[in-house]
Enzyme design. Structure first.
Site, short mmCIF file in Angstrom:
data_model
loop_
_atom_site.label_atom_id
_atom_site.label_comp_id
_atom_site.label_asym_id
_atom_site.label_seq_id
_atom_site.Cartn_x
_atom_site.Cartn_y
_atom_site.Cartn_z
N SER A 183 0.79 -1.22 0.00
CA SER A 183 0.00 0.00 0.00
C SER A 183 0.83 1.28 0.00
O SER A 183 0.40 2.29 -0.54
CB SER A 183 -0.95 -0.01 1.20
OG SER A 183 -0.23 -0.11 2.41
N HIS A 211 -5.23 -3.01 -2.76
CA HIS A 211 -4.87 -2.09 -3.84
C HIS A 211 -4.79 -2.78 -5.20
O HIS A 211 -4.35 -2.18 -6.18
CB HIS A 211 -3.53 -1.41 -3.53
CG HIS A 211 -3.62 -0.49 -2.36
ND1 HIS A 211 -4.03 0.81 -2.47
CD2 HIS A 211 -3.41 -0.72 -1.05
CE1 HIS A 211 -4.05 1.37 -1.27
NE2 HIS A 211 -3.67 0.46 -0.39
N LYS A 242 -11.63 1.08 -1.78
CA LYS A 242 -10.62 1.68 -2.66
C LYS A 242 -11.17 1.72 -4.09
O LYS A 242 -12.04 2.55 -4.35
CB LYS A 242 -9.30 0.94 -2.49
CG LYS A 242 -8.77 1.30 -1.10
CD LYS A 242 -7.49 0.71 -0.65
CE LYS A 242 -7.13 1.33 0.71
NZ LYS A 242 -6.54 0.40 1.64
C1 LIG Z 1 -6.61 0.26 3.08
C2 LIG Z 1 -6.10 -1.07 3.42
C3 LIG Z 1 -6.77 -1.89 4.33
C4 LIG Z 1 -7.93 -1.41 5.13
O1 LIG Z 1 -9.09 -1.35 4.38
P1 LIG Z 1 -10.29 -0.46 4.94
O2 LIG Z 1 -11.47 -1.00 4.23
O3 LIG Z 1 -9.97 0.94 4.59
O4 LIG Z 1 -10.34 -0.69 6.42
C5 LIG Z 1 -6.28 -3.17 4.53
N1 LIG Z 1 -5.18 -3.60 3.90
C6 LIG Z 1 -4.51 -2.83 3.03
C7 LIG Z 1 -3.30 -3.38 2.34
C8 LIG Z 1 -4.94 -1.54 2.77
O5 LIG Z 1 -4.25 -0.76 1.94
#
Ligand SMILES: *Cc1c(COP(=O)(O)O)cnc(C)c1O
Length: 388
Positions: A183, A211, A242
Site C-alpha cells: 500500500s 490495492h 478503494k
Molecule cells: C486500506 C487497506 C486496508 C484497510 O481497508 P479499509 O477498508 O480501509 O479498512 C487493509 N489492507 C490494506 C493493504 C490496505 O491498503
C-alpha cells in the site's frame, strides 16, 4: 512527578511534533474525483484510493440512495441478529464470482476483515510469517491472534524459506500473510513463488488485495487472477473502499473457510452489519468493474503515461519500484517530505507526504486514477520539476 495521570499525553504529543511526525486531517469539500476542493483550494487529486473514479460515480450514488430509501440508513444489528439483508448476500455472491472463489464474507471494513480472519485461523500454538512492509491491519491481526510472529524482509522469499526451514516444525499451523500490491510502496508480491513455498511447508496463505482489486487481472479480480492463481488454495482479503468506491471489507475463499469465519470471527460476529447504502454501492461497483474493463485500461494507460513523462523529463528522480497505480518519490527525511507536500499543494497538486511510523523512509505518494487527464499528469511532472 506530576500528579496528573493524563499529563504524559501532552509530552508524548510534543515528542511527535519534534520528530515531524505530527498529523492532522485536511478538509475536502467536493465530491471525490480527479479534481477536488481541498481547504478552499482547487487541486488535482493524487491522494485518493478511488482508482477508477467510482466513489463519485452517479450509478453508485443512485444505488446507495435507492437502498437507503428502501432499507433505511442503518442495518440495526449484527449480521447474525437483525443486521442481515438480501443485499449483503448478493454482494457476497458478487465478490465470490469476481474472485472465482466458492464464497465470500463482507466485513465492516478491510481492517476488520484482516483482524477477524487472522485471529480466527491461527492461535497460540501457531506461526505467522509476515512481510515487513505489510499493512497495519495484517500486523495487528497477527498480534491479536496470539501466534508467534516472524517478520521477513520485504518480498524476500529466500529469507522466508530460511525461516520456514528453521521454525515450521515447531508449530501446529502456519500462516503466511502479505499485501499483494504494497500500500505504501506500490510494488507487487511474487505470489506464485510464495504459494509454492507455502505448499512445500504446509502453510496457509492470506493475501491482501486492497490495492489490486479492480486494477489487476483480466476481470479486475486482483493479483490472484493476474498470476493465474485462482485455483490454488488461499485466503483473499480485500476492501470495498478503494477501487470499489464504497466502504467495507471482505474475505473470499472456500465455502468451509467462510462458514467457519461466520461462526468464529469476532470482528464479524460482534459488529453491526454493513449499511444498506455501502452494500448497494459496492455491489454496483463490482458490476461496473466486470462490465467496463475500459476503466482499467484507462488507468493503466495513465500509469504508463506518467512513468514515461517522468523518465523523459526527470531521469534522475528517485521513484520506488512500482507495479501499480501507486508511485512513490523517495525523500531524505520527514521534514523534506512535508515541505515537498506543501509546495505541491501550492502548485495545485494534492500528493501527500507519507512518513514514519507508517513507512520506514519518508516519501511523496502518488495515486493515479483512471479519470486523470493527460494535462493533469503533465502538471504533476512540471510541479515535480520545480520542486527539485
Ligand atoms: C486500506 C487497506 C486496508 C484497510 O481497508 P479499509 O477498508 O480501509 O479498512 C487493509 N489492507 C490494506 C493493504 C490496505 O491498503
Amino acid at each position: 512527578m506530576s500528579i496528573d495521570p493524563y499529563a504524559w499525553i501532552e509530552s508524548s504529543l510534543s515528542t511527535i511534533h519534534r520528530a515531524d511526525w505530527y498529523r492532522f486531517e485536511q478538509t475536502i469539500s467536493s465530491i471525490p474525483g480527479a479534481v477536488i476542493q481541498l481547504e478552499g483550494r482547487t487541486v488535482i487529486n493524487f491522494a485518493s484510493n478511488d482508482y477508477l473514479g467510482l466513489a463519485g460515480d452517479r450509478r453508485l450514488i443512485a444505488a446507495a440512495v435507492f437502498a437507503t430509501e428502501e432499507f433505511g440508513t442503518g442495518s440495526t444489528g449484527s449480521r447474525l441478529l437483525s443486521g442481515h439483508r438480501q443485499l449483503h448476500r448478493e454482494l457476497e455472491k458478487a465478490i465470490a464470482s469476481l474472485k472465482q472463489t466458492e464464497a465470500a464474507l463482507v466485513f465492516s471494513s478491510g481492517y476488520l476483515a484482516n483482524l477477524g480472519a487472522i485471529a480466527s485461523i491461527v492461535g497460540k500454538r501457531d506461526l505467522i510469517l509476515s512481510d515487513r512492509y505489510n499493512h497495519s491491519s495484517l500486523k495487528n491481526g497477527a498480534i491479536l491472534s496470539g501466534a508467534t510472529i516472524i517478520d521477513y524482509a520485504h518480498c524476500n522469499l529466500t529469507e522466508l524459506e530460511n525461516h520456514l526451514n528453521q521454525h515450521r516444525e515447531k508449530y501446529r499451523r502456519c500462516l503466511i500473510i502479505t499485501d499483494s500490491i504494497f500500500s505504501m510502496d506500490g510494488d507487487l508480491c511474487p505470489l506464485p513463488e510464495l504459494l509454492d513455498l507455502a505448499e512445500k511447508f504446509h502453510c496457509m496463505v492470506l493475501v491482501d488485495e486492497a490495492h489490486a482489486t479492480g486494477i489487476l487481472g483480466k476481470n479486475g479480480a486482483g493479483s490472484v487472477e493476474y498470476f493465474n492463481c485462482s485455483d490454488r488454495p488461499l485466503i483473499q482479503i480485500g476492501t470495498l473502499s478503494k477501487a470499489l468506491g464504497s466502504l467495507g471489507g471482505y474475505v473470499a475463499g472456500s465455502a468451509t473457510l467462510i462458514d467457519f469465519l461466520r461462526n468464529r470471527a469476532p470482528t464479524w460476529i460482534y459488529t453491526t452489519g454493513l449499511s444498506p447504502a455501502d452494500t448497494a454501492a459496492a455491489l454496483e461497483a463490482i458490476k461496473i468493474v466486470q462490465q467496463e474493463p475500459e476503466l482499467r485500461t484507462q488507468l493503466w494507460r495513465n500509469i504508463e503515461t506518467l512513468k514515461d513523462l517522468i523518465s523523459q523529463q526527470l531521469p534522475n528522480l528517485k521513484l520506488l519500484p512500482s507495479e501499480s497505480a501507486i508511485l512513490c518519490l523517495q525523500l531524505k527525511d520527514a521534514a523534506t517530505a512535508l515541505a515537498a507536500g506543501s509546495k505541491l499543494k501550492e502548485a495545485g497538486i494534492f500528493a501527500p507526504a507519507i512518513r514514519p511510523p507508517t513507512v520506514p523512509t519518508s516519501r511523496i505518494r502518488i495515486s493515479v486514477m483512471a479519470t486523470h487527464e493527460a494535462y493533469q499528469l503533465e502538471k504533476l511532472v512540471a510541479a515535480f520539476k520545480s520542486l527539485l
